[in-house]
Design a protein around this motif. Sequence first.
Motif, PDB file in Angstrom:
ATOM      1  N   UNK A  41       0.817  -1.229   0.000  1.00 46.47           N
ATOM      2  CA  UNK A  41       0.000   0.000   0.000  1.00 46.47           C
ATOM      3  C   UNK A  41       0.845   1.271   0.000  1.00 46.47           C
ATOM      4  N   UNK A  42       1.673   1.419  -1.031  1.00 46.55           N
ATOM      5  CA  UNK A  42       2.518   2.598  -1.159  1.00 46.55           C
ATOM      6  C   UNK A  42       1.695   3.770  -1.693  1.00 46.55           C
ATOM      7  N   UNK A  43       0.882   3.500  -2.700  1.00 45.47           N
ATOM      8  CA  UNK A  43       0.072   4.556  -3.308  1.00 45.47           C
ATOM      9  C   UNK A  43      -1.400   4.245  -3.039  1.00 45.47           C
ATOM     10  N   UNK A  44      -2.097   3.658  -4.011  1.00 47.89           N
ATOM     11  CA  UNK A  44      -3.501   3.342  -3.821  1.00 47.89           C
ATOM     12  C   UNK A  44      -3.687   2.107  -2.967  1.00 47.89           C
ATOM     13  N   UNK A  45      -4.773   2.087  -2.219  1.00 49.49           N
ATOM     14  CA  UNK A  45      -5.040   0.924  -1.378  1.00 49.49           C
ATOM     15  C   UNK A  45      -6.518   0.586  -1.293  1.00 49.49           C
ATOM     16  N   UNK A  46      -7.346   1.249  -2.105  1.00 47.14           N
ATOM     17  CA  UNK A  46      -8.769   0.963  -2.017  1.00 47.14           C
ATOM     18  C   UNK A  46      -9.433   0.976  -3.381  1.00 47.14           C
ATOM     19  N   UNK A  47     -10.524   0.227  -3.457  1.00 50.17           N
ATOM     20  CA  UNK A  47     -11.379   0.223  -4.635  1.00 50.17           C
ATOM     21  C   UNK A  47     -12.738   0.723  -4.163  1.00 50.17           C
TER      22      UNK A  47
END
Length: 154
Positions: A41-47
């Motif tokens: 989870x460096x950048x995006x972590x969700x949908x």
Amino acid sequence: MLSVKRMTPFYTSKEDFRLRLVFAYQYFSIVKGQEVFQFVPIEGKEIIINMKSLQVENLGEIFVFQRGSRFIRLPLYQLLLISDLHMHLSDVLDGIFQLAPELSMPQAREIEDMIGELELRNRLCMIDYALEMNDRLLFNELTEGMHTPNVTQE
């Protein structure tokens, strides 16, 4: 072509008509070739999914996967196009709908058909993009396994 090995949301929340699927280490991994890359989870972590239209809203979110010192950075829209992520999302949504069945079975099937149609359209747009950019690798990944109509040349 990539395939999703594991996709289990670490956390889910429903806000109005949006469903947020949040991912953490060890809950999301992909396979490229024979190698497994773990989500980081460096950048995006969700949908974020709109539950009314069943569309992913944050298609620009960047997901990063790591294997050793190598990283793969993919925008969510591209991950949807070149992997089987949509099947895993369908499984997650099936579980959500079983917990809160707001749609009838015919409505759910109609929505699944619409999602399939949208995925095909997105894939065709990405193929056009690959052709415009002269990106043979992306073109080959996107057209791998697609059925083409029989065309006779004169």
